[in-house]
Design an enzyme around this catalytic site. Structure first.
Site, PDB file in Angstrom:
ATOM      1  N   GLN A  29      43.551 108.608  89.284  1.00 47.90           N
ATOM      2  CA  GLN A  29      44.593 107.756  88.694  1.00 47.90           C
ATOM      3  C   GLN A  29      44.118 106.429  88.099  1.00 47.90           C
ATOM      4  OE1 GLN A  29      48.769 105.505  89.801  1.00 47.90           O
ATOM      5  NE2 GLN A  29      48.043 106.987  91.233  1.00 47.90           N
ATOM      6  N   LYS A  82      34.400 104.981  99.584  1.00 43.99           N
ATOM      7  CA  LYS A  82      35.361 105.614  98.679  1.00 43.99           C
ATOM      8  C   LYS A  82      36.733 105.007  98.960  1.00 43.99           C
ATOM      9  CE  LYS A  82      33.290 110.176  98.225  1.00 43.99           C
ATOM     10  NZ  LYS A  82      33.441 111.603  98.536  1.00 43.99           N
ATOM     11  N   GLU A 116      44.397 104.838  96.665  1.00 39.54           N
ATOM     12  CA  GLU A 116      45.498 103.883  96.501  1.00 39.54           C
ATOM     13  C   GLU A 116      45.861 103.093  97.768  1.00 39.54           C
ATOM     14  OE1 GLU A 116      47.597 103.014  93.843  1.00 39.54           O
ATOM     15  OE2 GLU A 116      48.466 101.655  95.297  1.00 39.54           O
ATOM     16  N   ASP A 175      45.792 101.755  92.270  1.00 39.81           N
ATOM     17  CA  ASP A 175      45.243 102.614  91.220  1.00 39.81           C
ATOM     18  C   ASP A 175      45.642 102.120  89.827  1.00 39.81           C
ATOM     19  OD1 ASP A 175      43.844 104.385  92.768  1.00 39.81           O
ATOM     20  OD2 ASP A 175      45.464 105.823  92.937  1.00 39.81           O
ATOM     21  N   GLY A 195      59.878  83.925  96.409  1.00 40.07           N
ATOM     22  CA  GLY A 195      59.790  82.798  95.482  1.00 40.07           C
ATOM     23  C   GLY A 195      60.686  81.669  95.950  1.00 40.07           C
ATOM     24  N   GLY A 196      60.948  80.749  95.062  1.00 37.77           N
ATOM     25  CA  GLY A 196      61.754  79.585  95.431  1.00 37.77           C
ATOM     26  C   GLY A 196      63.252  79.829  95.387  1.00 37.77           C
TER      27      GLY A 196
HETATM   28  N1  CAO Z   1      29.859 117.669  85.917  1.00 33.45           N
HETATM   29  C1  CAO Z   1      29.227 117.872  87.082  1.00 33.45           C
HETATM   30  N2  CAO Z   1      29.526 117.194  88.204  1.00 33.45           N
HETATM   31  C2  CAO Z   1      30.502 116.262  88.113  1.00 33.45           C
HETATM   32  C3  CAO Z   1      31.196 115.999  86.921  1.00 33.45           C
HETATM   33  C4  CAO Z   1      30.837 116.751  85.775  1.00 33.45           C
HETATM   34  N3  CAO Z   1      31.426 116.591  84.614  1.00 33.45           N
HETATM   35  N4  CAO Z   1      32.106 115.032  87.162  1.00 33.45           N
HETATM   36  C5  CAO Z   1      31.993 114.699  88.449  1.00 33.45           C
HETATM   37  N5  CAO Z   1      31.013 115.451  89.019  1.00 33.45           N
HETATM   38  C6  CAO Z   1      30.532 115.389  90.404  1.00 33.45           C
HETATM   39  C7  CAO Z   1      29.844 114.100  90.703  1.00 33.45           C
HETATM   40  O1  CAO Z   1      28.544 114.085  90.168  1.00 33.45           O
HETATM   41  C8  CAO Z   1      29.879 114.055  92.210  1.00 33.45           C
HETATM   42  O2  CAO Z   1      28.818 114.834  92.713  1.00 33.45           O
HETATM   43  P1  CAO Z   1      27.695 114.222  93.700  1.00 33.45           P
HETATM   44  O3  CAO Z   1      28.466 113.613  94.847  1.00 33.45           O
HETATM   45  O4  CAO Z   1      26.926 115.436  94.073  1.00 33.45           O
HETATM   46  O5  CAO Z   1      26.927 113.217  92.972  1.00 33.45           O
HETATM   47  C9  CAO Z   1      31.156 114.819  92.530  1.00 33.45           C
HETATM   48  O6  CAO Z   1      31.605 115.389  91.307  1.00 33.45           O
HETATM   49  C10 CAO Z   1      32.257 113.976  93.114  1.00 33.45           C
HETATM   50  O7  CAO Z   1      32.531 112.816  92.336  1.00 33.45           O
HETATM   51  P2  CAO Z   1      33.172 111.527  93.047  1.00 33.45           P
HETATM   52  O8  CAO Z   1      32.184 111.110  94.054  1.00 33.45           O
HETATM   53  O9  CAO Z   1      33.595 110.497  92.143  1.00 33.45           O
HETATM   54  O10 CAO Z   1      34.515 112.150  93.636  1.00 33.45           O
HETATM   55  P3  CAO Z   1      35.006 112.341  95.134  1.00 33.45           P
HETATM   56  O11 CAO Z   1      35.999 113.437  95.080  1.00 33.45           O
HETATM   57  O12 CAO Z   1      33.884 112.501  96.082  1.00 33.45           O
HETATM   58  O13 CAO Z   1      35.752 110.963  95.437  1.00 33.45           O
HETATM   59  C11 CAO Z   1      37.193 109.130  94.875  1.00 33.45           C
HETATM   60  C12 CAO Z   1      36.944 110.642  94.777  1.00 33.45           C
HETATM   61  C13 CAO Z   1      38.390 108.807  94.052  1.00 33.45           C
HETATM   62  C14 CAO Z   1      37.446 108.766  96.342  1.00 33.45           C
HETATM   63  C15 CAO Z   1      35.956 108.388  94.358  1.00 33.45           C
HETATM   64  O14 CAO Z   1      35.693 108.831  93.051  1.00 33.45           O
HETATM   65  C16 CAO Z   1      36.080 106.878  94.354  1.00 33.45           C
HETATM   66  O15 CAO Z   1      36.014 106.227  95.396  1.00 33.45           O
HETATM   67  N6  CAO Z   1      36.227 106.271  93.168  1.00 33.45           N
HETATM   68  C17 CAO Z   1      36.215 104.854  92.996  1.00 33.45           C
HETATM   69  C18 CAO Z   1      37.501 104.236  93.425  1.00 33.45           C
HETATM   70  C19 CAO Z   1      38.684 104.846  92.727  1.00 33.45           C
HETATM   71  O16 CAO Z   1      38.795 104.903  91.523  1.00 33.45           O
HETATM   72  N7  CAO Z   1      39.620 105.265  93.538  1.00 33.45           N
HETATM   73  C20 CAO Z   1      40.905 105.644  93.016  1.00 33.45           C
HETATM   74  C21 CAO Z   1      41.094 107.061  93.117  1.00 33.45           C
HETATM   75  S1  CAO Z   1      42.702 107.389  92.577  1.00 33.45           S
HETATM   76  O17 CAO Z   1      42.694 106.735  91.157  1.00 33.45           O
END
Ligand code: CAO
Length: 426
Positions: free
Chosen positions: A22, A141, A144, A173, A252-253
């Protein structure tokens, strides 16, 4: 000059959209609404995880996805495949901004560190959402509600007697996505002078805190005495060391509270937010049938009213309970008394004025049919917003490879055969 004659505000800005879920998608969708060309890079096979989450129609991209990814193009690229990496490098060279919200370290593991990106394209702006900024939690990680809790919103939301509460508004988000969009536009503006790209980082904790800054204000005020505008002051409840949850106090006020309206017994949304704004106190007294409060020293001035807010709102509620929330709205607005009906999502979806302004838009999707989405809440008088459906997974693979990146038909065939753009053929 006709409206929109000069195209859109961000025409010519090309975005390598590496976002998912998001926060990042909110940012790039907004930039897309303003005219940027967003090329969303997704993992072959599944794409953005939200395509398949909370699905309402089998086999069709979810509303979660479609409402956050309008006005974008989608290409599927396996970023871990050598040919996939080559596509991304080529994209970095022809794009102005890379936006991502991967977990900390993910982009580095793919080989796209800031140093590498900057080397490939010194003009590129690299914008990231992370959960936390540098410090003890930077590797975490974040979703929201984690951000709402860590940013100070949850501890100050809810009722004093109850637990901390998260809000339905996605301030962690979408709120951080908004912050990021501003950072990107500022970086683009600076690049006009310097010719150089830069990094833009928005931590969700920071974004939430920015939106909760009035509570940090109150934290500091606590040192100098009780927070008199909090209803707990009038109720004689002592303050602790931290800003307490304040229920529906206005913050607020001008004191306010949510009051029942006609039908509240059966309709969960038959309520109105009522603000006892000082300049219209006399009008409020007349309207609710309490003209004597205008001169009574216990009610005539804002400081006199502070210790008795609960009783005052109780009396106003006796009046609002006799009217529907819309009747209260009409009657109060005739006297410039600020009030707000509690609108349900059903009412909002059906509200014609929001359709008229393009804030709620009906979009036609090739698989889903019609769906509602939120258009651009930022209205630019010379940059019209046409909301387009969220792309199907990989819908623009060929178009982007040939028209944006200049691959020949033979090269496209080779890339496809290599499995760099599909989940199965590796
Ligand atoms: N091709 C191949 N692999 C891909 C890819 C693509 N096009 N796009 C993503 N991937 C892979 C990544 O390389 C990663 O693999 P590795 O861990 O092996 O390096 C894997 O997908 C997972 O990506 P991620 O770490 O971003 O996702 P997650 O599901 O583990 O975590 C989230 C999700 C949201 C918790 C994390 O991305 C995060 O903390 N983001 C930053 C904060 C944020 O934006 N949070 C809000 C989320 S809601 O908007």
């Amino acid at each position: 000059m006709p409206w929109g004659k000069n195209g859109k505000a961000l025409d010519g800005v090309r975005i390598l959209d590496f976002t998912h879920v998001q926060s990042g998608p909110t940012c790039t969708q907004l930039l897309g609404y303003m005219g940027a060309d967003c090329i969303k890079v997704e993992r072959p096979g599944t794409g953005d995880i939200t395509r398949g989450q909370l699905r309402d129609i089998k086999g069709v991209d979810s509303l979660y996805f479609t409402m956050l990814n309008g006005n974008k193009r989608s290409i599927t690229v396996d970023s871990k495949h050598p040919k996939g990496k080559a596509i991304i490098e080529r994209l970095i060279k022809v794009c102005d901004v890379l936006v991502e919200n991967f977990a900390p370290g993910t982009l580095d593991r793919m080989g796209f560190t800031w140093e590498r990106v900057h080397q490939l394209n010194p003009r590129m702006i690299m914008a990231s959402v992370k959960g936390f900024g540098p410090g003890p939690y930077e590797e975490c990680k974040v979703y929201e509600n984690v951000a709402q809790c860590a940013g100070g919103a949850a501890s100050t939301t809810g009722f004093r007697e109850g637990p901390p509460l998260v809000t339905g508004a996605q301030i962690g988000d979408s709120g951080t996505g908004l912050h990021l969009a501003l950072g990107i536009v500022a970086a683009l503006y600076q690049r006009n002078r310097t010719g150089r790209g830069q990094r833009v980082l928005c931590a969700m904790q920071d974004g939430v805190l920015n939106l909760a800054r009035v509570k940090l204000r109150d934290q500091q005020r606590l040192k100098h005495g009780p927070l008199e505008e909090y209803s707990q002051f009038g109720e004689g409840v002592a303050f602790g060391k931290s800003v307490p949850r304040a229920g529906n106090d206005s913050g607020g006020g001008q004191p306010g509270w949510i009051l029942k309206c006609k039908g509240w017994e059966t309709d969960p949304d038959a309520y109105i937010y009522f603000i006892t704004q000082a300049p219209v106190w006399g009008e409020i007294c007349d309207l609710i049938g309490k003209p004597e409060w205008k001169t009574d020293p216990n009610y005539a001035t804002p400081p006199a009213r502070l210790p008795r807010l609960k009783q005052i709102f109780g009396t106003i509620e006796e009046w609002t309970k006799t009217k529907t929330k819309f009747e209260v709205m009409t009657l109060c607005n005739e006297h410039d008394i600020p009030v707000g009906p509690i609108l349900s999502m059903k009412e909002i979806a059906e509200e014609q004025s929001l359709r008229d302004t393009g804030t709620v838009v009906e979009v036609d999707h090739p698989k889903r049919g019609k769906y509602l989405t939120v258009g651009n809440p930022i209205k630019l008088s010379d940059s019209p917003c046409d909301v387009k459906y969220a792309p199907l997974l990989g819908e623009h693979n060929d178009e982007v490879l040939t028209k944006v990146l200049g691959y020949s038909a033979k090269e496209v065939a080779e890339i496809k055969a290599s499995g760099a753009m599909s989940a199965t053929e590796k």
